[in-house]
Design a protein around this motif. Structure first.
Motif, short mmCIF file in Angstrom:
data_model
loop_
_atom_site.label_atom_id
_atom_site.label_comp_id
_atom_site.label_asym_id
_atom_site.label_seq_id
_atom_site.Cartn_x
_atom_site.Cartn_y
_atom_site.Cartn_z
N LYS A 68 3.85 22.02 5.68
CA LYS A 68 5.23 22.35 5.44
C LYS A 68 5.90 21.68 4.51
N TYR A 113 11.09 18.71 10.29
CA TYR A 113 10.06 19.39 10.94
C TYR A 113 10.40 19.74 12.59
N ASN A 144 1.24 19.69 10.83
CA ASN A 144 2.30 20.64 10.49
C ASN A 144 3.13 20.19 9.53
N LYS A 181 13.69 21.94 13.24
CA LYS A 181 13.39 23.22 12.68
C LYS A 181 12.24 24.03 13.46
N TYR A 182 11.40 23.30 13.74
CA TYR A 182 10.12 23.93 14.40
C TYR A 182 9.45 23.73 15.88
N GLU A 183 10.17 22.46 16.39
CA GLU A 183 9.69 22.11 17.55
C GLU A 183 10.86 22.28 18.45
#
Length: 130
Positions: free
Chosen positions: A52, A85, A48, A88-90
């Motif tokens: 990204k 990452y 990921n 923001k995403y986990e």
């Protein structure tokens, strides 16, 4: 293997991929042979973050206060990409944990001043509305 160890695996893979045009299956197999099996979470993070990278680099550029990303040591860029990452995403990873883990990686693989630099950038990212 715990999350910290898998995070470290992901960081190493992200860092290695910065010196080649990504990492292919053969490289992953060689890594596993030498260092042990890649954890599921490590593989998830690596995939990921790689997907990204452009967006993560925008965060780094925006919050690094005048530092061009090309001037930031690659080890620090890899740590920042991973931490941003996760921030923001986990959703199940608290922001404070992502920041602390990044600082610990910096202390181990970079330097004390770099750990402070990374902490500053990640603190700014965490306080932003972006």
């Amino acid at each position: 293997m715990n999350r910290s160890e898998q995070r470290e695996q992901a960081f190493i893979l992200i860092f290695q991929s910065m010196f080649a045009d990504g990492i292919d299956e053969e490289s992953l197999a060689l890594y596993s042979e030498v260092n042990g099996e890649i954890g599921e979470y490590a593989n998830h993070l690596f995939s990921n973050v790689t997907e990204k990278t452009e967006e993560l680099d925008e965060y780094i550029s925006e919050f690094s206060n005048g530092w061009k990303i090309k001037r930031i040591p690659k080890v620090n860029v890899a740590i920042l990409r991973l931490a941003i990452y996760e921030m923001k995403y986990e959703n199940e990873v608290p922001v404070s944990v992502a920041i602390n883990e990044a600082v610990e990686l910096a202390k181990k693989y970079s330097g004390k001043e770099d750990a402070s630099f990374i902490n500053g950038i990640l603190g700014s990212v965490s306080r932003s509305d972006r």
